[in-house]
Motif scaffolding. Structure first.
Motif, mmCIF file in Angstrom:
data_model
loop_
_atom_site.group_PDB
_atom_site.id
_atom_site.type_symbol
_atom_site.label_atom_id
_atom_site.label_comp_id
_atom_site.label_asym_id
_atom_site.label_seq_id
_atom_site.Cartn_x
_atom_site.Cartn_y
_atom_site.Cartn_z
ATOM 1 N N GLY A 1 37.352 49.074 31.436
ATOM 2 C CA GLY A 1 36.452 49.943 32.056
ATOM 3 C C GLY A 1 35.493 49.176 32.861
ATOM 4 N N ALA A 2 34.444 49.622 34.023
ATOM 5 C CA ALA A 2 33.889 49.094 34.878
ATOM 6 C C ALA A 2 33.077 48.165 34.274
ATOM 7 N N TYR A 3 32.343 48.426 33.107
ATOM 8 C CA TYR A 3 31.396 47.325 32.515
ATOM 9 C C TYR A 3 32.009 46.119 32.484
ATOM 10 N N ALA A 4 33.438 46.228 31.630
ATOM 11 C CA ALA A 4 34.158 44.927 31.342
ATOM 12 C C ALA A 4 34.567 44.355 32.485
ATOM 13 N N THR A 5 35.163 44.927 33.378
ATOM 14 C CA THR A 5 35.673 44.463 34.649
ATOM 15 C C THR A 5 34.548 43.499 35.359
ATOM 16 N N GLN A 6 33.221 43.935 35.537
ATOM 17 C CA GLN A 6 32.013 43.489 35.928
ATOM 18 C C GLN A 6 31.862 41.940 35.203
ATOM 19 N N MET A 7 31.872 42.242 33.944
ATOM 20 C CA MET A 7 31.443 41.042 33.105
ATOM 21 C C MET A 7 32.649 40.018 33.101
ATOM 22 N N TYR A 8 33.980 40.502 33.364
ATOM 23 C CA TYR A 8 35.174 39.608 33.587
ATOM 24 C C TYR A 8 34.791 38.763 34.853
ATOM 25 N N ALA A 9 34.397 39.524 35.939
ATOM 26 C CA ALA A 9 34.062 38.869 37.119
ATOM 27 C C ALA A 9 33.016 37.889 37.295
ATOM 28 N N LYS A 10 31.896 38.401 36.364
ATOM 29 C CA LYS A 10 30.811 37.395 36.114
ATOM 30 C C LYS A 10 31.250 36.148 35.519
ATOM 31 N N PHE A 11 31.761 36.213 34.342
ATOM 32 C CA PHE A 11 32.284 35.110 33.537
ATOM 33 C C PHE A 11 33.082 34.093 34.488
ATOM 34 N N ILE A 12 34.286 34.984 34.874
ATOM 35 C CA ILE A 12 35.223 34.029 35.834
ATOM 36 C C ILE A 12 34.466 33.241 37.013
ATOM 37 N N ARG A 13 33.646 34.163 37.721
ATOM 38 C CA ARG A 13 32.805 33.512 38.906
ATOM 39 C C ARG A 13 32.143 32.450 38.325
ATOM 40 N N SER A 14 31.667 32.428 37.304
ATOM 41 C CA SER A 14 30.454 31.526 37.161
ATOM 42 C C SER A 14 30.968 30.457 36.702
ATOM 43 N N ARG A 15 32.010 30.223 36.140
ATOM 44 C CA ARG A 15 32.666 29.080 35.499
ATOM 45 C C ARG A 15 33.864 28.374 36.352
ATOM 46 N N PHE A 16 34.431 29.098 37.087
ATOM 47 C CA PHE A 16 35.694 28.784 37.796
ATOM 48 C C PHE A 16 35.646 28.860 39.208
ATOM 49 N N LEU A 17 34.896 29.728 39.847
ATOM 50 C CA LEU A 17 35.230 30.284 41.447
ATOM 51 C C LEU A 17 34.172 29.928 42.193
ATOM 52 N N GLN A 18 34.397 29.338 43.434
ATOM 53 C CA GLN A 18 33.584 29.151 44.390
ATOM 54 C C GLN A 18 33.815 29.998 45.640
ATOM 55 N N ARG A 19 33.019 30.344 46.257
ATOM 56 C CA ARG A 19 33.009 31.087 47.862
ATOM 57 C C ARG A 19 34.064 30.467 48.521
ATOM 58 N N GLY A 20 35.041 31.232 49.149
ATOM 59 C CA GLY A 20 35.966 30.777 49.990
ATOM 60 C C GLY A 20 37.368 30.577 49.064
ATOM 61 N N MET A 21 37.458 30.717 47.859
ATOM 62 C CA MET A 21 38.603 30.311 47.270
ATOM 63 C C MET A 21 39.693 31.236 47.289
ATOM 64 N N ASP A 22 40.774 31.236 47.183
ATOM 65 C CA ASP A 22 41.933 32.035 47.260
ATOM 66 C C ASP A 22 42.147 32.553 45.725
#
Length: 158
Positions: A68-89
């Motif tokens: 659902g929308a909430y879980a997707t937002q939480m996945y995005a936030k979790f992954i973004r905070s631990r693994f991703l940086q602006r400009g990544m593919d």
């Protein structure tokens, strides 16, 4: 006869953990491993996705195939905070209706999505303005900095 992949548990009777929905899952009583009794073939997947990703099911949030929308937002936030940086593919493999791809693009990432279901891809294109790839052979042959596969493994046929 399906059995737990751990040979020590091979003779144990398996339980059926779900009474509704996708009832073909089995659970090992010793280790708790949850797995499909049988993987669907490609034709069965087509039928599952055709029903699950009907436009009315998508709009109602009742595909039973994606978070659902909430879980997707939480996945995005979790992954973004631990693994991703602006400009990544990044690639979301099994992108469903493209919510995570859209979230990541909004976060300044270069995000692609792969989705088997044609109706889910069409929903993403028409509602979110993002094209998802549906042909594995047409995927860009470039490297990705990060690949997600959220709620995908149980859909693989092999």
């Amino acid at each position: 006869m399906m059995r737990c992949p751990d040979p020590k548990h091979a003779g144990l009777p398996l339980s059926t953990p779900f009474a509704r929905g996708e009832t073909d899952f089995r659970r090992c009583p010793a280790c708790g491993l949850l797995f499909r009794a049988r993987f669907p073939d490609a034709a069965e997947l087509d039928l599952i996705y055709e029903a699950a990703y009907a436009e009315d099911a998508i709009v109602a949030g009742k595909t039973n195939q994606e978070s659902g929308a909430y879980a997707t937002q939480m996945y995005a936030k979790f992954i973004r905070s631990r693994f991703l940086q602006r400009g990544m593919d990044v690639l979301d493999f099994g992108a469903a209706t493209g919510a995570l791809v859209s979230q990541w693009r909004g976060d300044g990432l270069r995000a692609d999505g792969f989705e088997y279901s044609a109706s889910a891809r069409e929903h993403c294109r028409s509602r979110l303005g993002n094209d998802l790839c549906g042909d594995i052979d047409a995927m860009p042959r470039s490297a990705y900095d990060f690949i997600s596969m959220i709620e995908v493994i149980e859909h693989l046929t092999d």
